[in-house]
Design a protein around this motif. Sequence first.
Motif, PDB file in Angstrom:
ATOM      1  N   TRP A 118       0.857  -1.176   0.000  1.00  0.00           N
ATOM      2  CA  TRP A 118       0.000   0.000   0.000  1.00  0.00           C
ATOM      3  C   TRP A 118       0.897   1.232   0.000  1.00  0.00           C
ATOM      4  N   THR A 119       0.770   2.077  -1.025  1.00  0.00           N
ATOM      5  CA  THR A 119       1.636   3.255  -1.129  1.00  0.00           C
ATOM      6  C   THR A 119       1.346   4.269  -0.039  1.00  0.00           C
ATOM      7  N   VAL A 120       0.086   4.364   0.395  1.00  0.00           N
ATOM      8  CA  VAL A 120      -0.298   5.269   1.478  1.00  0.00           C
ATOM      9  C   VAL A 120      -1.275   4.503   2.352  1.00  0.00           C
ATOM     10  N   MET A 121      -0.833   4.101   3.557  1.00  0.00           N
ATOM     11  CA  MET A 121      -1.732   3.333   4.401  1.00  0.00           C
ATOM     12  C   MET A 121      -1.649   3.780   5.852  1.00  0.00           C
ATOM     13  N   SER A 122      -0.459   3.868   6.365  1.00  0.00           N
ATOM     14  CA  SER A 122      -0.308   4.188   7.778  1.00  0.00           C
ATOM     15  C   SER A 122       0.417   5.518   7.933  1.00  0.00           C
ATOM     16  N   PRO A 123       0.358   6.106   9.101  1.00  0.00           N
ATOM     17  CA  PRO A 123       1.072   7.366   9.323  1.00  0.00           C
ATOM     18  C   PRO A 123       2.575   7.252   9.069  1.00  0.00           C
ATOM     19  N   SER A 124       3.110   6.044   9.205  1.00  0.00           N
ATOM     20  CA  SER A 124       4.543   5.855   8.973  1.00  0.00           C
ATOM     21  C   SER A 124       4.876   5.694   7.493  1.00  0.00           C
ATOM     22  N   GLY A 125       3.869   5.654   6.609  1.00  0.00           N
ATOM     23  CA  GLY A 125       4.120   5.563   5.173  1.00  0.00           C
ATOM     24  C   GLY A 125       3.684   4.239   4.593  1.00  0.00           C
ATOM     25  N   PRO A 126       4.330   3.844   3.468  1.00  0.00           N
ATOM     26  CA  PRO A 126       3.950   2.617   2.773  1.00  0.00           C
ATOM     27  C   PRO A 126       4.078   1.397   3.679  1.00  0.00           C
ATOM     28  N   ASP A 127       3.288   0.381   3.370  1.00  0.00           N
ATOM     29  CA  ASP A 127       3.277  -0.815   4.192  1.00  0.00           C
ATOM     30  C   ASP A 127       3.048  -2.028   3.295  1.00  0.00           C
ATOM     31  N   VAL A 128       3.611  -3.175   3.670  1.00  0.00           N
ATOM     32  CA  VAL A 128       3.423  -4.420   2.929  1.00  0.00           C
ATOM     33  C   VAL A 128       2.770  -5.435   3.858  1.00  0.00           C
ATOM     34  N   LEU A 129       1.676  -6.033   3.385  1.00  0.00           N
ATOM     35  CA  LEU A 129       0.951  -7.050   4.151  1.00  0.00           C
ATOM     36  C   LEU A 129       0.909  -8.334   3.335  1.00  0.00           C
ATOM     37  N   LEU A 130       0.975  -9.469   4.008  1.00  0.00           N
ATOM     38  CA  LEU A 130       0.787 -10.752   3.344  1.00  0.00           C
ATOM     39  C   LEU A 130      -0.654 -11.178   3.540  1.00  0.00           C
ATOM     40  N   LYS A 131      -1.292 -11.586   2.431  1.00  0.00           N
ATOM     41  CA  LYS A 131      -2.698 -11.984   2.490  1.00  0.00           C
ATOM     42  C   LYS A 131      -2.892 -13.292   1.735  1.00  0.00           C
ATOM     43  N   ASP A 132      -3.915 -14.036   2.123  1.00  0.00           N
ATOM     44  CA  ASP A 132      -4.256 -15.298   1.474  1.00  0.00           C
ATOM     45  C   ASP A 132      -4.613 -15.033   0.012  1.00  0.00           C
ATOM     46  N   ILE A 133      -4.046 -15.822  -0.883  1.00  0.00           N
ATOM     47  CA  ILE A 133      -4.288 -15.629  -2.315  1.00  0.00           C
ATOM     48  C   ILE A 133      -5.762 -15.845  -2.673  1.00  0.00           C
ATOM     49  N   GLY A 134      -6.483 -16.613  -1.876  1.00  0.00           N
ATOM     50  CA  GLY A 134      -7.895 -16.872  -2.123  1.00  0.00           C
ATOM     51  C   GLY A 134      -8.769 -15.633  -2.020  1.00  0.00           C
ATOM     52  N   ARG A 135      -8.248 -14.555  -1.430  1.00  0.00           N
ATOM     53  CA  ARG A 135      -9.010 -13.307  -1.297  1.00  0.00           C
ATOM     54  C   ARG A 135      -9.124 -12.546  -2.616  1.00  0.00           C
ATOM     55  N   TYR A 136      -8.273 -12.906  -3.596  1.00  0.00           N
ATOM     56  CA  TYR A 136      -8.208 -12.123  -4.828  1.00  0.00           C
ATOM     57  C   TYR A 136      -8.364 -13.009  -6.042  1.00  0.00           C
ATOM     58  N   GLU A 137      -9.326 -12.713  -6.866  1.00  0.00           N
ATOM     59  CA  GLU A 137      -9.543 -13.469  -8.102  1.00  0.00           C
ATOM     60  C   GLU A 137      -8.388 -13.267  -9.082  1.00  0.00           C
ATOM     61  N   GLU A 138      -7.768 -12.070  -9.059  1.00  0.00           N
ATOM     62  CA  GLU A 138      -6.719 -11.716 -10.007  1.00  0.00           C
ATOM     63  C   GLU A 138      -5.363 -12.343  -9.682  1.00  0.00           C
ATOM     64  N   ALA A 139      -5.176 -12.824  -8.467  1.00  0.00           N
ATOM     65  CA  ALA A 139      -3.882 -13.304  -8.001  1.00  0.00           C
ATOM     66  C   ALA A 139      -3.592 -14.721  -8.510  1.00  0.00           C
ATOM     67  N   THR A 140      -2.294 -14.997  -8.726  1.00  0.00           N
ATOM     68  CA  THR A 140      -1.873 -16.313  -9.184  1.00  0.00           C
ATOM     69  C   THR A 140      -0.624 -16.750  -8.432  1.00  0.00           C
ATOM     70  N   CYS A 141      -0.368 -18.056  -8.494  1.00  0.00           N
ATOM     71  CA  CYS A 141       0.864 -18.640  -7.981  1.00  0.00           C
ATOM     72  C   CYS A 141       1.577 -19.310  -9.144  1.00  0.00           C
ATOM     73  N   ASN A 142       2.871 -19.532  -9.009  1.00  0.00           N
ATOM     74  CA  ASN A 142       3.680 -20.092 -10.077  1.00  0.00           C
ATOM     75  C   ASN A 142       4.401 -21.336  -9.560  1.00  0.00           C
ATOM     76  N   PHE A 143       3.695 -22.474  -9.586  1.00  0.00           N
ATOM     77  CA  PHE A 143       4.295 -23.726  -9.123  1.00  0.00           C
ATOM     78  C   PHE A 143       4.833 -24.509 -10.287  1.00  0.00           C
TER      79      PHE A 143
END
Length: 143
Positions: A118-143
């Motif tokens: 997230w480019t703008v999320m918290s008062p401290s600036g950008p933040d990276v979160l890990l989320k379950d891939i099942g939450r997003y239809e657009e997301a893919t894995c490369n096995f």
Amino acid sequence: MDVSRRHILAGLGIASLGGCLERFTSNSGIQLGSLRVANTADKPHTVDLVLERDGSRVYNELVEVDPDNHVWIDPTWSSEPAEYDLYYTVSGSDEVSIAELTDAPDDIDGECVVADLWTVMSPSGPDVLLKDIGRYEEATCNF
């Protein structure tokens, strides 16, 4: 493109940190699929991204994200378990941020995860979160 920011990630910024964070390939870590860069600001952002998988660079691009929008990056790297470091610089800053992506949160149900920057999320600036891939239809894995 801001040449000074580009040099931070392409040259000195990564080179000076690379030796400290070198890792050996193992079965530990996470199964990383897609990356998503989200911009909740009312102005466009450019994000310089470098992704390292077990110490080897697997992605290095400049991503432009329109206001109140997001961009998906499909994995060209293997989604087999590994430890990742995501280096990023958001427009308006010359500071290189580092997200160590080594352990998935306990609330992840699936095996593969999305790194959500997230480019703008918290008062401290950008933040990276890990989320379950099942939450997003657009997301893919490369096995």
